[in-house]
Scaffold this active site. Structure first.
Site, mmCIF file in Angstrom:
data_model
loop_
_atom_site.group_PDB
_atom_site.id
_atom_site.type_symbol
_atom_site.label_atom_id
_atom_site.label_comp_id
_atom_site.label_asym_id
_atom_site.label_seq_id
_atom_site.Cartn_x
_atom_site.Cartn_y
_atom_site.Cartn_z
ATOM 1 C CB SER A 263 -31.374 20.950 -31.232
ATOM 2 O OG SER A 263 -30.590 20.347 -30.221
ATOM 3 C CG ASP A 264 -26.917 18.306 -35.657
ATOM 4 O OD1 ASP A 264 -26.423 17.494 -34.851
ATOM 5 O OD2 ASP A 264 -26.628 18.317 -36.864
ATOM 6 C CD1 TRP A 265 -24.856 16.108 -28.978
ATOM 7 C CD2 TRP A 265 -26.590 15.824 -30.364
ATOM 8 N NE1 TRP A 265 -25.649 15.087 -28.490
ATOM 9 C CE2 TRP A 265 -26.717 14.902 -29.307
ATOM 10 C CE3 TRP A 265 -27.577 15.851 -31.347
ATOM 11 C CZ2 TRP A 265 -27.778 13.995 -29.215
ATOM 12 C CZ3 TRP A 265 -28.640 14.953 -31.262
ATOM 13 C CH2 TRP A 265 -28.725 14.052 -30.215
ATOM 14 N N GLY A 267 -26.823 22.984 -32.024
ATOM 15 C CA GLY A 267 -27.578 23.742 -33.009
ATOM 16 C C GLY A 267 -28.574 24.732 -32.435
#
Length: 732
Positions: A263-265, A267
Site C-alpha cells: 500500500s502507499d502510506w 492508502g
C-alpha cells in the site's frame, strides 16, 4: 583431560553435522525461492503469518524472529536512497552517514531514450540502497503524464507507455539483480496530486489498457518486478490499494504477478477490502501519506488484529492469508535473505560518473538560434548568470523523494569552474526555501531589488545565462500538490522578457519535471531544458553549455503552446481536477502526442524532439517484406549519417499508423526507438523488427488485443512531427 576434550569436540562435530542435514529448507540458500517460501509457510503460526503483512515502523515490516526470518527494510526512491527516518515518525533520524548520490530525475532518464543508461541507473542506485541495508526501493514510477501540472511528474517517465515501459523494465532488472526489490509506483491512474487520496478516476476500458497499464504490464512481464505500490486514488469507486478488479483480476491473475502489493502510506481504508482486494503488505495507515504520524500501535492496522480475527472466525479463508504471506515471504527470500544480495556502496566515484552520464544524455536542447550554443568563452568578456535555480540545491524538497546528499554541484559553481572570473551572478527572483506547502516569500521591495539588480548587471554583460524553471517547493514539482499554472512561477516570464530587452545574447536554462509555457521564446537565442540532474547538476550543465558534451536528449512529453491545448483541460473541471470526487478522462486514448498529432493541434515542442550540436541525415527506410501474417515479422532498416562536424548521438524513432482500422486510432504511435552514436561522416544502420503485436489495439467488443488485417504505415522519425521516411506494409 585430553580424552574429555576430544570427546567434546567429536560430540560438537556430530551435532553440527546433524544440524547441517536438518537445516530447514527456508534457511537453505541453495533451495529455490519457492521451496523456501512453502517450507517457511508450513512452520509459521497464523499470528506470525498476519504479523508479516503490515508495518512495524514507518519503513519496515516484521519478519519471524522465532524462525530467523528477517524483516523487510524499505526506503523512498527512485532518485536515491532517502535519509534515515525515525522508527515511528517522519522526523529525520539525524544519522551522519546516510548521505547519498542524487541521481537525475526519472523524466531525465526518459529523455535519454537510452536503454543502457536505464540499466546503469538501476544498478547504481540499488547499490546505494543495498549498502544502507534496504530491501525494497520505493520506485521507479511509470504513471503516464496525462497533464502538465502533476506535482509528481518528475518521478515518472513521460507520456508514452512504450517508452516508459522499456526504460523502467531495464532499470528494474538491474536493480533486482543486486537483490533490491523495486516497488513500482503508483498502480494505477495516479495522474494528479489534487484530491489524490479520494478522487475516483472514470476512464474507458480501451484508454486504460492502451495508455495507463502497458508500462506496468511490461515491468511485470519483462522486468520481473518483485513488488508494486497501489495508488491513493480510486478506480471503479474502489481504492487502488485494495481494488479487486485491478490487483487480483488484472495484476495477479491476468499478468501472473507473483510478488507483493504494497500500500502507499495511508492508502488502506478497510479491513474487508484489504483482505479480499489484493493488498499484501499494509504500510503507513493512520497518516495522510506524508505529514501526520500514527499514534496507535501497529496492531490496529487493517491487516493486523482485525484481519486475524476474520481468518480465525472463518470469514476469510486460510488460503487468502497464505497467499498474502507467501508473497511477502517471496520478497524476503529475494531480498533480505538472498545470499547473492549485493553489499553495495555509497557515494562512489562510479555512482557520480553514472549520475553525469545519465544527466548528459537527458538534457534537451530546444532552441539554438544562430548556433548560439555551445558558448565559446573567447567570444564574451562578461557573462551574467541570473536565476534562483543557479544557486538552489534541487535535491531538497519534492516530498518523499527528497534526498540528503553528500555533494551537490550548483549550476553557478559548474559555470564558474569553466568560465572563471568572467561569470557574475544576480539572483533576479526568489523562490523561497524547499518547503512542503508553506509560504516563504520576500516582501515586494526585496523582490523588486533582486529584479533591478539583475537588469542593471545585464546592461553591462555580453551574455546572459538565465537559470530558472521549476523547483521542488509545494505547488511546483512536489508530492501532494499540483502546479497552479502552466506558466513559470515567481515572475520568471516577465523577468526573461525584461532581460531580453536589455541584452539580445540570452540563453535560457530551465529545470523541472513538466512542460511549461514559453511566451518569450522568440526573444531568446537558446533554450535548454535539464529536468533535475542530481548531484552533478552544475558540472553536467557546464559541460553541455561549453560543448564538452553534445546534447542528445529528446522530449518524453509534449510541450504545448498553451495550457488549454492539452485535451484534459478542454472538458472543464470534470477533466481536471474533478467534480464531487469524480474525474473523467474524456479524451480517452488521445493523451499527449496522440492528441496533438491526430487532432491537428500544433505543439510548441513535439514529443521526441531535441536538437544537437551536429546534424543527421536519414536514408530511405527499407522493409524485408511488404506483408506478414499474424505470427510473423517484418524487419525495417534505415541508414543514419552524421552530416555535421561533431560526434553526436541520435535517437531514431519508429511510429506505426493503421490506415484501415475499423475503430478510431491515433495517426501514429511509438513502437520502437534506437539511440546511435556517430562520428562526423559516419553512417550506421538502425534495425527494427515489426510484429503483429505492435499493430494491435484494445477491443471493447472482445475485451482483448486485436490486430486487424489491412494496410499499415511505418514512420521513421527524428521526433513525433519530424518524419524522415515512411514505408507501407500489410498484415494478412
Amino acid at each position: 583431560m585430553k580424552r574429555i576434550l576430544l570427546q567434546i569436540i567429536a560430540a560438537a562435530a556430530t551435532l553440527h553435522a546433524a544440524a547441517q542435514t536438518e537445516t530447514p529448507t527456508y534457511l537453505n540458500p541453495g533451495a529455490t525461492v519457492e521451496e523456501r517460501v512453502q517450507d517457511a509457510l508450513s512452520r509459521m503460526t497464523l499470528h506470525e503469518k498476519v504479523q508479516i503483512l503490515h508495518a512495524q515502523s514507518k519503513f519496515s515490516s516484521a519478519g519471524v524472529p522465532r524462525l530467523g526470518i528477517r524483516q523487510l527494510n524499505m526506503a523512498d526512491g527512485p532518485h536515491g536512497v532517502r535519509e534515515e527516518i525515525e522508527w515511528n515518525s517522519w522526523s529525520p533520524a539525524r544519522w551522519t552517514n546516510d548521505s547519498c548520490v542524487a541521481f537525475p530525475s526519472l523524466t531525465c532518464l526518459a529523455a535519454t531514450w537510452n536503454r543502457d543508461l536505464a540499466t546503469l541507473y538501476g544498478d547504481a542506485v540499488s547499490e546505494e540502497f543495498a549498502y544502507r541495508g534496504k530491501d525494497i526501493m520505493l520506485g521507479p514510477g511509470t504513471t503516464i503524464a496525462r497533464m502538465p501540472l502533476n506535482g509528481r511528474a518528475f518521478e515518472y517517465m513521460g507520456e508514452d507507455p512504450f517508452l516508459a515501459g522499456e526504460l523502467a523494465s531495464g532499470y528494474i532488472r538491474a536493480a533486482q539483480a543486486n537483490g533490491v526489490a523495486c516497488c513500482l509506483k503508483h498502480f494505477a491512474l495516479n495522474n494528479q496530486e489534487v484530491g489524490r487520496m479520494t478522487v475516483n478516476v472514470n476512464v474507458d476500458e480501451r484508454a486504460l489498457r492502451e495508455i495507463y497499464l502497458p508500462a506496468f504490464e511490461k515491468c511485470v512481464k519483462k522486468g520481473g518486478l518483485w513488488t508494486i505500490m497501489g495508488s491513493y486514488n480510486k478506480w471503479l469507486n474502489a481504492h487502488c490499494c485494495h481494488n479487486d478488479s485491478l490487483l487480483n483480476g488484472i495484476l495477479k491473475r491476468e499478468w501472473g504477478f507473483d510478488g507483493a502489493v504494497v500500500s502507499d502510506w495511508g492508502g488502506t481504508h478497510d479491513t474487508w477490502q484489504a483482505a479480499t482486494g489484493g493488498l499484501d503488505l499494509e504500510m503507513g495507515t493512520g497518516t495522510d501519506g506524508k505529514t501526520t504520524d500514527k499514534s496507535l500501535g501497529y496492531n490496529t492496522y487493517y491487516l493486523a488484529d482485525a484481519f486475524e480475527k476474520l481468518v480465525r472466525e472463518g470469514k476469510v479463508p486460510m488460503s487468502t492469508l497464505d497467499d498474502k504471506a507467501a508473497r511477502v515471504l517471496r520478497t524476503i527470500f529475494r531480498t533480505a535473505m538472498n545470499p547473492k544480495k549485493a553489499v553495495g556502496s555509497m557515494c562512489s566515484e562510479a555512482h557520480y560518473e553514472a549520475c553525469s552520464r545519465i544527466g548528459e544524455e537527458g538534457v534537451v536542447l530546444l532552441r539554438n538560434k544562430g548556433s548560439m550554443l555551445p558558448i565559446d568563452a573567447d567570444r564574451y568578456g562578461r557573462i551574467l548568470v541570473v536565476g534562483d535555480n543557479a544557486v538552489r540545491n534541487m535535491s531538497e524538497g519534492g516530498g518523499s523523494s527528497e534526498l540528503k546528499t553528500r555533494m551537490d554541484i550548483s549550476p553557478l559553481e559548474g559555470l564558474r569552474a569553466v568560465y572563471g572570473d568572467k561569470v557574475d551572478f544576480a539572483r533576479g527572483y526568489y523562490a523561497g526555501r524547499a518547503l512542503y506547502a508553506k509560504a516563504d516569500k520576500l516582501d515586494p521591495d526585496s523582490l523588486a531589488a533582486l529584479r533591478n539588480e539583475a537588469l542593471e548587471k545585464a546592461r553591462q554583460a555580453d551574455l546572459i545565462i538565465f537559470i530558472g524553471g521549476m523547483n521542488k517547493n509545494g505547488y511546483e514539482d512536489c508530492e501532494n500538490s499540483d502546479r497552479k499554472s502552466y506558466d513559470l512561477s515567481y515572475g520568471q516570464n516577465e523577468l526573461i522578457e525584461a532581460l531580453a530587452a536589455v541584452q539580445k545574447n540570452i540563453v535560457v536554462v530551465t529545470y523541472g519535471g513538466n512542460a511549461y509555457a514559453t511566451p518569450w521564446l522568440d526573444k531568446v537565442k537558446a533554450l535548454l531544458h535539464c529536468w533535475y540532474l542530481g548531484s552533478m547538476s552544475g558540472q553536467t550543465l557546464a559541460d553541455v553549455l561549453s560543448g564538452k558534451v553534445n546534447p542528445s536528449g529528446k522530449l518524453p512529453v509534449t510541450f504545448a503552446r498553451e495550457q488549454s491545448d492539452y485535451p484534459c483541460f478542454r472538458y472543464g473541471a470534470e477533466g481536471y481536477p474533478g467534480v464531487d470526487g469524480q474525474v473523467y478522462y474524456k479524451e480517452g486514448i488521445y493523451v499527449g502526442y496522440r492528441w496533438f498529432d491526430t487532432k491537428g493541434v500544433e505543439p510548441q515542442f513535439p514529443f521526441g524532439f531535441g536538437l544537437s550540436y551536429t546534424t543527421f541525415k536519414y536514408g530511405r527506410p527499407r522493409l524485408s517484406a511488404d506483408s506478414m501474417d499474424a505470427g510473423g515479422k517484418i524487419t525495417l532498416t534505415v541508414d543514419v549519417t552524421n552530416t555535421g562536424s561533431r560526434k553526436g548521438k541520435e535517437t531514431v524513432q519508429l511510429y506505426i499508423g493503421d490506415e484501415e482500422a475499423s475503430v478510431d486510432r491515433p495517426d501514429k504511435e511509438l513502437k520502437g526507438f534506437e539511440k546511435v552514436e556517430l562520428e562526423p561522416g559516419q553512417t550506421k544502420t538502425v534495425r527494427f523488427d515489426i510484429t503483429a503485436e505492435m499493430l494491435s489495439f484494445w477491443s471493447d467488443k472482445t475485451h482483448g488485443w486485436t490486430a486487424e488485417p489491412g494496410r499499415f504505415k511505418a514512420y521513421v522519425c527524428a521526433s513525433q512531427t519530424d518524419v524522415r521516411g515512411t514505408a507501407g506494409f500489410s498484415l494478412h
